[in-house]
Design an enzyme around this catalytic site. Structure first.
Site, short mmCIF file in Angstrom:
data_model
loop_
_atom_site.label_atom_id
_atom_site.label_comp_id
_atom_site.label_asym_id
_atom_site.label_seq_id
_atom_site.Cartn_x
_atom_site.Cartn_y
_atom_site.Cartn_z
N HIS A 105 0.87 -1.18 0.00
CA HIS A 105 0.00 0.00 0.00
C HIS A 105 0.91 1.24 0.00
O HIS A 105 2.15 1.11 -0.05
CB HIS A 105 -0.93 -0.02 1.22
CG HIS A 105 -0.22 -0.32 2.51
ND1 HIS A 105 0.62 0.58 3.11
CD2 HIS A 105 -0.21 -1.43 3.30
CE1 HIS A 105 1.11 0.06 4.21
NE2 HIS A 105 0.63 -1.17 4.35
N HIS A 116 4.01 1.38 2.25
CA HIS A 116 5.22 0.72 1.74
C HIS A 116 5.89 1.59 0.67
O HIS A 116 7.11 1.72 0.63
CB HIS A 116 4.86 -0.62 1.09
CG HIS A 116 4.34 -1.65 2.04
ND1 HIS A 116 3.06 -2.14 1.97
CD2 HIS A 116 4.93 -2.29 3.07
CE1 HIS A 116 2.89 -3.05 2.90
NE2 HIS A 116 4.00 -3.17 3.59
N ASP A 174 4.64 -0.07 12.93
CA ASP A 174 5.11 -1.20 13.73
C ASP A 174 6.19 -0.68 14.68
O ASP A 174 7.38 -0.99 14.54
CB ASP A 174 5.65 -2.29 12.80
CG ASP A 174 4.55 -2.84 11.92
OD1 ASP A 174 3.53 -3.28 12.45
OD2 ASP A 174 4.69 -2.79 10.68
N GLN A 203 8.29 -3.17 16.56
CA GLN A 203 9.15 -3.90 15.62
C GLN A 203 10.40 -3.08 15.27
O GLN A 203 11.51 -3.62 15.15
CB GLN A 203 8.37 -4.22 14.35
CG GLN A 203 9.21 -4.84 13.25
CD GLN A 203 8.39 -5.37 12.10
OE1 GLN A 203 7.96 -6.51 12.10
NE2 GLN A 203 8.17 -4.56 11.07
N SER A 253 -1.44 -3.87 5.54
CA SER A 253 -1.86 -4.95 4.64
C SER A 253 -3.10 -5.63 5.20
O SER A 253 -3.97 -6.08 4.46
CB SER A 253 -0.74 -5.97 4.50
OG SER A 253 0.43 -5.32 4.09
N ARG A 254 -3.19 -5.72 6.52
CA ARG A 254 -4.32 -6.41 7.15
C ARG A 254 -5.65 -5.70 6.92
O ARG A 254 -6.71 -6.32 7.07
CB ARG A 254 -4.09 -6.54 8.66
CG ARG A 254 -3.13 -7.63 9.00
CD ARG A 254 -2.80 -7.58 10.48
NE ARG A 254 -1.56 -8.26 10.74
CZ ARG A 254 -1.45 -9.56 10.96
NH1 ARG A 254 -2.52 -10.31 10.99
NH2 ARG A 254 -0.27 -10.10 11.17
O1 PAF Z 1 6.66 -5.47 8.90
C1 PAF Z 1 6.65 -6.47 8.14
O2 PAF Z 1 6.03 -6.49 7.09
C2 PAF Z 1 7.40 -7.73 8.55
O3 PAF Z 1 7.32 -7.91 9.92
C3 PAF Z 1 8.84 -7.76 8.05
C4 PAF Z 1 9.68 -6.67 8.67
C5 PAF Z 1 8.87 -7.65 6.54
C6 PAF Z 1 9.49 -9.09 8.42
O4 PAF Z 1 8.79 -10.17 7.88
#
Ligand code: PAF
Length: 278
Positions: free
Chosen positions: A31, A34, A149, A152, A185-186
């Site tokens: 999307h 990204h 994220d 993350q 994406s979800r």
């Molecule tokens: O954020 C994501 O899409 C995923 O967690 C990643 C960083 C590509 C790892 O699979």
């Protein structure tokens, strides 16, 4: 755009390049969020590599993995349109030749005990496994990740520390739909009406930020969890944390950088979002 499915072919191509490489790892279903990472990577590097790989090792719930959206042909179109030079599109046995039964363990410590670390056991270890393997294949100068994220990003920062890596991690702001819903994406898995309804998440985060000077966090937390849950959400957490360490905070501390983070399900789809408070 060059598309490589094998690590050896990708490496052979990249070895011939001079200049910096920017890398955007994704799980596809791309999307505008990204694409904003790709655009930034393109501005700052000689060559941009994007990977599309739905990483089985980071799904603690098998059903979640099975229903994860897959839109490869539109992903390829979008990536070509923004001028991505390289797409890395590995199959699972390319990344995990020995399967995912015996994954490496990464000492991410405290970050694995809170928020998504607590609610999705093993998730961040799966993220570390795939990011480590992807970085080994691409060897980028810079790595681009989205702040949606938030946790993350901190986990990957920790991974780079563990690996004593010199790769620069660039985190980029969350992109939102017109109604405020964080792009993800979800979101593809939500019905049209739920996609509208999901804007309540950003409304709650913004309201907390607007009201934080006058009201204790615990009251706002209770009020907005109740609000969401009375609107068909099932909220896993709505928490306040230090934006640098993710240490959880019981109340606003304006001298610190703070972030509110939320995970909530709507129509069974797990949505996460966050907003910096200052
Ligand atoms: O954020 C994501 O899409 C995923 O967690 C990643 C960083 C590509 C790892 O699979």
């Amino acid at each position: 755009m060059f598309i490589f499915k094998k690590i050896a072919d990708l490496k052979q191509f990249l070895e011939k390049q001079t200049g910096s490489v920017g890398f955007v790892p994704t799980m596809g279903a791309l999307h505008k969020g990204h694409l904003s990472l790709i655009e930034k990577a393109k501005q700052e590097n000689s060559l941009t590599v994007c990977s599309v790989f739905i990483n089985p090792a980071q799904f603690n719930d098998k059903k979640d993995f099975e229903k994860y959206p897959m839109t490869l042909s539109s992903d390829i179109d979008m990536l070509s349109q923004v001028g991505t030079e390289v797409l890395f599109l590995p199959a699972s046995d390319e990344i995990y030749p020995d399967g995912i039964g015996q994954l490496a363990g990464y000492d991410i410590g405290y970050l694995d005990t809170i928020l998504d670390g607590k609610f999705r056991p093993g998730h961040f270890n799966g993220v570390c496994n795939v990011v480590d393997r992807l970085l080994e294949a691409v060897k980028p100068s810079r790595l681009y990740m989205g702040e949606k994220d938030f946790q993350q990003c901190l986990v990957v920062r920790r991974l780079l520390e563990i690996k004593k890596s010199t790769i620069e991690l660039i985190t980029c702001p969350t992109r939102r739909e017109a109604n405020g819903l964080a792009m993800s994406s979800r979101n593809e898995l939500l019905s049209k009406s739920a996609r509208e309804k999901a804007s309540a998440i950003f409304y709650c985060l913004k309201s907390i930020r607007d009201e934080m000077a006058k009201t204790p966090f615990s009251s706002l937390q209770e009020r907005y969890i109740r609000y969401l849950d009375s609107n068909s959400f099932e909220t896993e957490y709505l928490l306040l944390a230090d934006a640098e360490t993710l240490d959880l905070l019981t109340d606003f501390a304006p001298s610190q950088k703070m972030v509110v983070l939320l995970a909530s399900r709507l129509e069974g789809v797990r949505l996460i979002d966050n907003l910096r408070m200052n």
